[in-house]
Design an enzyme around this catalytic site. Structure first.
Site, PDB file in Angstrom:
ATOM      1  N   GLU A  17       0.813  -1.221   0.000  1.00  0.00           N
ATOM      2  CA  GLU A  17       0.000   0.000   0.000  1.00  0.00           C
ATOM      3  C   GLU A  17       0.847   1.272   0.000  1.00  0.00           C
ATOM      4  OE1 GLU A  17      -3.544  -0.223   2.605  1.00  0.00           O
ATOM      5  OE2 GLU A  17      -2.665  -2.136   3.157  1.00  0.00           O
ATOM      6  N   SER A 141      -6.429  -2.707   3.097  1.00  0.00           N
ATOM      7  CA  SER A 141      -6.911  -1.961   1.934  1.00  0.00           C
ATOM      8  C   SER A 141      -7.420  -2.818   0.792  1.00  0.00           C
ATOM      9  CB  SER A 141      -5.798  -1.054   1.406  1.00  0.00           C
ATOM     10  OG  SER A 141      -6.395   0.055   0.806  1.00  0.00           O
ATOM     11  N   TYR A 207      -9.997   3.406  -4.684  1.00  0.00           N
ATOM     12  CA  TYR A 207      -8.984   4.424  -5.001  1.00  0.00           C
ATOM     13  C   TYR A 207      -9.137   5.078  -6.371  1.00  0.00           C
ATOM     14  CZ  TYR A 207      -6.868   2.778  -0.744  1.00  0.00           C
ATOM     15  OH  TYR A 207      -6.657   2.449   0.573  1.00  0.00           O
ATOM     16  N   ARG A 246     -10.559   3.062  12.295  1.00  0.00           N
ATOM     17  CA  ARG A 246     -11.788   3.067  11.492  1.00  0.00           C
ATOM     18  C   ARG A 246     -12.274   1.630  11.406  1.00  0.00           C
ATOM     19  NH1 ARG A 246     -10.431   3.452   6.189  1.00  0.00           N
ATOM     20  NH2 ARG A 246     -11.698   1.612   5.832  1.00  0.00           N
ATOM     21  N   ASP A 248     -14.886  -1.127   9.765  1.00  0.00           N
ATOM     22  CA  ASP A 248     -15.807  -1.387   8.655  1.00  0.00           C
ATOM     23  C   ASP A 248     -16.923  -2.305   9.137  1.00  0.00           C
ATOM     24  OD1 ASP A 248     -14.145   0.138   7.093  1.00  0.00           O
ATOM     25  OD2 ASP A 248     -13.018  -1.570   6.307  1.00  0.00           O
ATOM     26  N   GLU A 261     -13.815  -5.502   9.834  1.00  0.00           N
ATOM     27  CA  GLU A 261     -12.429  -5.385  10.315  1.00  0.00           C
ATOM     28  C   GLU A 261     -12.179  -4.027  10.953  1.00  0.00           C
ATOM     29  OE1 GLU A 261      -9.420  -4.612   6.963  1.00  0.00           O
ATOM     30  OE2 GLU A 261     -10.927  -5.878   6.016  1.00  0.00           O
ATOM     31  N   ASN A 263      -9.378  -1.005  11.105  1.00  0.00           N
ATOM     32  CA  ASN A 263      -8.198  -0.406  10.461  1.00  0.00           C
ATOM     33  C   ASN A 263      -7.543   0.541  11.450  1.00  0.00           C
ATOM     34  OD1 ASN A 263      -8.818  -1.248   7.505  1.00  0.00           O
ATOM     35  ND2 ASN A 263     -10.725  -0.364   8.260  1.00  0.00           N
ATOM     36  N   GLY A 267      -6.700   5.433   6.030  1.00  0.00           N
ATOM     37  CA  GLY A 267      -6.244   6.414   5.041  1.00  0.00           C
ATOM     38  C   GLY A 267      -6.479   7.832   5.534  1.00  0.00           C
TER      39      GLY A 267
END
Length: 304
Positions: A17, A141, A207, A246, A248, A261, A263, A267
């Site tokens: 990433e 990601s 992205y 963060r 999800d 999951e 994070n 980002g």
């Protein structure tokens, strides 16, 4: 402002990433400089890096392996450096999707049915129906993410996901609304709903500009909002998270939230999901970056 800091921005790195991390780091560095801080960018290609002298705090903008899996955090702990975000142990747990799910199950946080596979020759799991999701256990990601809509695609999906890790996580594919919940200073932010225009929220849709629509705050009634935020916060606490992350969360048509999951280093480009959620809570991008730094300083008893 109460004083300028020497901030070292760790970004890039050798992982899958790298590109996203460079964008995150550049955006944060620009914001922190706009607040008057001195920011040095450090992009290590291997483990032989050292921190610049006089670093007050390290801002972690690495994503993926090494930056998000607890490795760099352990190194910074050894150096006695203050750094933003989750500690080494919670980073290690959250980066491992299976450990995260086990922690969620122990904490009674709702998560999808799953199994772990380590060979592309593994037969289709008994009593499971397509569609299934196959993803590397330790990647971020959406790297290596595969959707298996038909039994005959199973082996190919396993082979693809196993390119990125020695183990893959197999889950039922949850039908419903896709959301993400930012956590800041241990509190959930407004929910972001993610709606890809076509297909699923994979690496390409994540992205590529214009491929996905985002709604924040998401259109859920207050009780449902609370339920989703509470599942996200439960997962954050289950992995031992600190400062921010963060989470999800899929929301089934029945209204049941299902955590996918956590994070730990989400980002941080200006269009990323955590900044979107913070903006909906009244925190602009530069203020969010400052807050992340302040949370790290607070651990050392320093106020800014």
């Amino acid at each position: 402002m109460a004083g300028k800091l020497n901030i070292t921005m760790l970004l890039g790195g050798p992982g899958a990433e790298r590109e996203v991390s460079l964008l995150s780091g550049a955006a944060v560095a620009k914001a922190l400089r706009s607040l008057g801080h001195q920011v040095q960018e450090l992009d290590p290609r291997d483990g032989s890096w050292t921190l610049p002298a006089g670093t007050d705090v390290v801002f972690l903008a690495w994503h993926g392996t090494y930056g998000e899996d607890g490795t760099v955090q352990r190194r910074l702990d050894e150096l006695g450096a203050l750094y933003t975000g989750c500690d080494a142990e919670s980073s290690r747990i959250a980066f491992d999707k299976v450990l995260t799910k086990k922690r969620c199950l122990e904490a009674k946080v709702p998560t999808a049915k799953f199994l772990v596979v380590n060979s592309e020759k593994t037969p289709w799991p008994e009593n499971w129906q397509p569609p299934l999701v196959v993803k590397p256990v330790r990647q971020g990601s959406s790297v290596g993410l595969q959707f298996v809509e038909r039994v005959e695609d199973w082996q190919k999906a396993l082979a693809e996901a196993l390119k990125f890790d020695s183990e893959v996580l197999v889950e039922e594919k949850i039908a419903g609304r896709e959301t993400t919940v930012g956590i800041l200073a241990g509190q959930p932010l407004p929910i972001v709903e993610v709606r890809p225009k076509t297909g699923s929220y994979d690496y390409k849709n994540k992205y590529t500009a214009g491929c996905t629509e985002y709604f924040c705050p998401a259109d859920f009634d207050p009780a449902m909002t609370k339920r989703i935020q509470s599942a996200a916060l439960g997962a954050f606490q289950a992995v031992g998270g600190r400062d921010y992350a963060r989470v999800d969360v899929m929301v089934r048509a029945s209204g049941e939230p299902v955590v996918l999951e956590v994070n730990t280093l989400p980002g941080m480009t200006e269009t990323s999901l955590l900044p979107k959620a913070a903006a909906a809570a009244g925190l602009d991008y530069a203020q969010l970056c400052q807050r992340m730094v302040d949370l790290a300083l607070k651990r050392n008893g320093r106020k800014h």
